[in-house]
Write an enzyme that holds these catalytic residues in place. Structure first.
Site, mmCIF file in Angstrom:
data_model
loop_
_atom_site.group_PDB
_atom_site.id
_atom_site.type_symbol
_atom_site.label_atom_id
_atom_site.label_comp_id
_atom_site.label_asym_id
_atom_site.label_seq_id
_atom_site.Cartn_x
_atom_site.Cartn_y
_atom_site.Cartn_z
ATOM 1 N N THR A 50 -0.243 29.856 91.029
ATOM 2 C CA THR A 50 -0.019 30.773 91.624
ATOM 3 C C THR A 50 -1.191 30.959 92.712
ATOM 4 O OG1 THR A 50 1.349 31.987 90.050
ATOM 5 C CG2 THR A 50 0.207 33.397 91.824
ATOM 6 N N HIS A 105 -10.547 66.699 77.134
ATOM 7 C CA HIS A 105 -9.538 66.184 76.718
ATOM 8 C C HIS A 105 -8.252 66.910 76.614
ATOM 9 C CE1 HIS A 105 -11.783 63.254 73.431
ATOM 10 N NE2 HIS A 105 -12.176 63.323 74.810
ATOM 11 N N CYS A 154 -12.536 68.367 69.867
ATOM 12 C CA CYS A 154 -11.214 69.095 70.182
ATOM 13 C C CYS A 154 -10.853 70.139 69.044
ATOM 14 C CB CYS A 154 -9.947 68.350 70.421
ATOM 15 S SG CYS A 154 -10.084 67.408 72.004
ATOM 16 N N GLU A 171 0.457 38.006 85.660
ATOM 17 C CA GLU A 171 1.830 38.092 86.564
ATOM 18 C C GLU A 171 1.916 36.379 86.735
ATOM 19 O OE1 GLU A 171 0.866 40.218 90.068
ATOM 20 O OE2 GLU A 171 -0.337 41.720 89.229
ATOM 21 N N ARG A 215 -0.996 47.784 87.569
ATOM 22 C CA ARG A 215 -2.540 46.850 87.639
ATOM 23 C C ARG A 215 -3.831 47.799 87.060
ATOM 24 N NH1 ARG A 215 -2.482 43.067 93.122
ATOM 25 N NH2 ARG A 215 -1.071 41.362 92.323
ATOM 26 N N SER A 222 7.692 31.768 96.217
ATOM 27 C CA SER A 222 8.031 32.943 95.472
ATOM 28 C C SER A 222 7.834 34.313 96.018
ATOM 29 C CB SER A 222 7.311 32.836 94.078
ATOM 30 O OG SER A 222 5.930 32.913 94.401
ATOM 31 N N GLU A 225 -5.908 68.472 74.675
ATOM 32 C CA GLU A 225 -5.951 69.823 74.031
ATOM 33 C C GLU A 225 -6.843 70.881 74.715
ATOM 34 O OE1 GLU A 225 -6.515 66.602 70.795
ATOM 35 O OE2 GLU A 225 -6.924 66.933 72.743
#
Length: 351
Positions: free
Chosen positions: A190, A44, A78, A283, A178, A162, A46
C-alpha cells in the site's frame, strides 16, 4: 446509561490514554445535568455532569459509564465531587481495571451511597476496548483492521488499483477513526502503490497525532515518499525483517524513521508495543490484512462495502485464509452496521 455512553464517545481522539467516559445526573425522573471527559488532564465526566446539575443533583442519581476514580491523578478524585454533590445513588457500567484508579465503588458505599454496577456493561467494554486491553498488559497493541471492499470482497481491481473503492463519506469516517489510535498502519504494498500520508484530516483533531507504521520486511519504503520525508513531523515506524539491507536502514533512519526488526508479524507487533503503541488502526493492504486475520492478530474488523463488483482477478484479503469446517470456523460478534453515503460499514469484534 445509553445517553452516557453516547456522550462518552464525544471525547474520541482527545482523552487517551484515559478512557472515554460519559455521565448523566437524574432527579425525579428528569435529566438535570450531563457531561463527558473532553480532554486528557481536564475534569472527568462525573465532575462535568455534577457541575451542570448544580444543586439539582442533591438526592438524585448519577449514571456514569466507568466506575468513579478514587485517586489523585491529573485531577482530584471523582468520589470527592460525588460525595460533595449530595447524590444518593450512583449507577456505573464497567469497573475500573486500573489499580491506581479503582476502588471508587467501595468508597461511595462506605459513605452510605447506594451503588449499582454492570448496567450496559457490554457496550461500555466495547466502547473502551483498547483501554481495557492496554491495562491488562498485553504483548501487542490492540489492533483494528479496516478494509474497503467491493461487494465480492475485492480490495483492488485486476491492475492493483484501489483508489477509490469507497466514497467521500466513508473516507471522512476513516479520518475520524484514525484520530482515536496511537498508530495508523499499512503494508509496504500500500505504501508503494499509494504513497500515503496516513495523517488525520477532518473535524476531529487528535490531541496527539497517531504515529505512522509500515510493515516492510525488506525496507523498500522510498526515502523520497511522503512518509519518510515527514518522519520528523509525525513519527514513522517501519517493521523490517532481520535480513533487511543495512544501507536502506541507514538512509531511512537519517530521515528520522524508526526501524524495528522482527522475525514475524507477531514479533513486529510485540516490538511496536515495546515502542509505546497501545492501539493500532490497520488499513491494509490485502497481504497484511490476510496475515493479521490468519494469525488471529486482529481484534476488531471494520468492513466498508462499496456497491460494485471487481471480479475474481481483483486482490482480496481473504484469499489466503485457511478453509476450516463450519464448526471450527471463528465467528465474529456483530457490533454495528451503518450507512455512509453509498457505502455500508459492518463492524465486528473478535470473540
Amino acid at each position: 446509561m445509553r445517553r452516557a455512553l453516547d456522550l462518552a464517545a464525544r471525547g474520541w481522539g482527545r482523552v487517551a490514554p484515559n478512557p472515554l467516559v460519559g455521565a448523566v445526573v437524574v432527579k425525579d425522573g428528569r435529566v438535570v445535568g450531563e457531561g463527558y471527559h473532553t480532554e486528557y488532564g481536564r475534569p472527568h465526566a462525573e465532575v462535568e455532569a455534577l457541575r451542570a446539575a448544580g444543586d439539582s443533583a442533591r438526592g438524585g442519581t448519577l449514571y456514569v459509564t466507568l466506575e468513579p476514580c478514587s485517586h489523585h491523578g491529573k485531577t482530584p478524585p471523582c468520589t470527592d465531587a460525588i460525595l460533595a454533590s449530595g447524590v444518593r445513588r450512583v449507577v456505573f457500567a464497567a469497573s475500573d481495571p486500573n489499580p491506581r484508579a479503582a476502588g471508587g465503588c467501595a468508597v461511595l458505599q462506605g459513605e452510605g451511597l447506594e451503588v449499582v454496577r454492570g448496567v450496559e456493561l457490554r457496550d461500555a467494554l466495547d466502547l473502551n476496548a483498547p483501554f481495557f486491553h492496554c491495562i491488562a498488559g498485553p504483548e501487542r497493541p490492540w489492533t483494528e483492521l479496516k478494509l474497503a471492499l467491493s461487494l465480492d470482497s475485492r480490495m483492488a481491481d485486476r491492475e492493483g488499483l484501489s483508489v477509490w473503492i469507497t466514497g467521500e463519506s466513508a473516507r471522512a469516517e476513516v479520518h475520524r477513526m484514525r484520530a482515536g489510535f496511537d498508530a495508523v498502519a499499512v503494508g509496504i504494498g500500500t505504501a508503494l502503490a499509494d504513497d500515503p500520508r496516513l495523517t488525520v484530516r477532518g473535524p476531529v483533531e487528535p490531541r496527539v497525532a497517531p504515529s505512522r507504521v509500515v510493515f516492510d520486511r525488506g525496507l523498500r519504503l522510498p526515502p523520497d515518499g511522503h512518509l519518510a520525508l515527514t518522519a520528523r513531523e509525525v513519527p514513522v515506524l517501519v517493521v523490517a525483517g532481520p535480513d533487511a539491507p543495512g544501507d536502506r536502514r541507514a538512509v531511512l533512519e537519517a530521515l528520522g524513521v524508526r526501524v524495528l526488526v522482527a522475525e514475524s508479524l507477531a514479533g513486529g507487533l510485540r516490538e511496536l508495543r515495546r515502542a509505546g503503541v497501545g492501539s493500532m488502526f490497520c488499513e491494509g493492504g490485502a497481504t497484511l490484512a490476510g496475515a493479521l486475520l490468519r494469525d488471529g492478530l486482529a481484534d476488531r474488523l471494520h468492513l466498508f462495502y462499496a456497491p460494485l463488483f471487481l471480479g475474481p482477478e481483483g486482490a482480496g484479503p481473504f484469499d489466503g485464509l485457511p478453509s476450516p469446517p463450519i464448526g471450527g470456523a471463528r465467528r465474529w460478534r456483530h457490533l454495528r452496521t451503518d450507512t455512509l453515503g453509498p457505502d455500508t460499514r459492518i463492524t465486528l469484534a473478535k470473540e
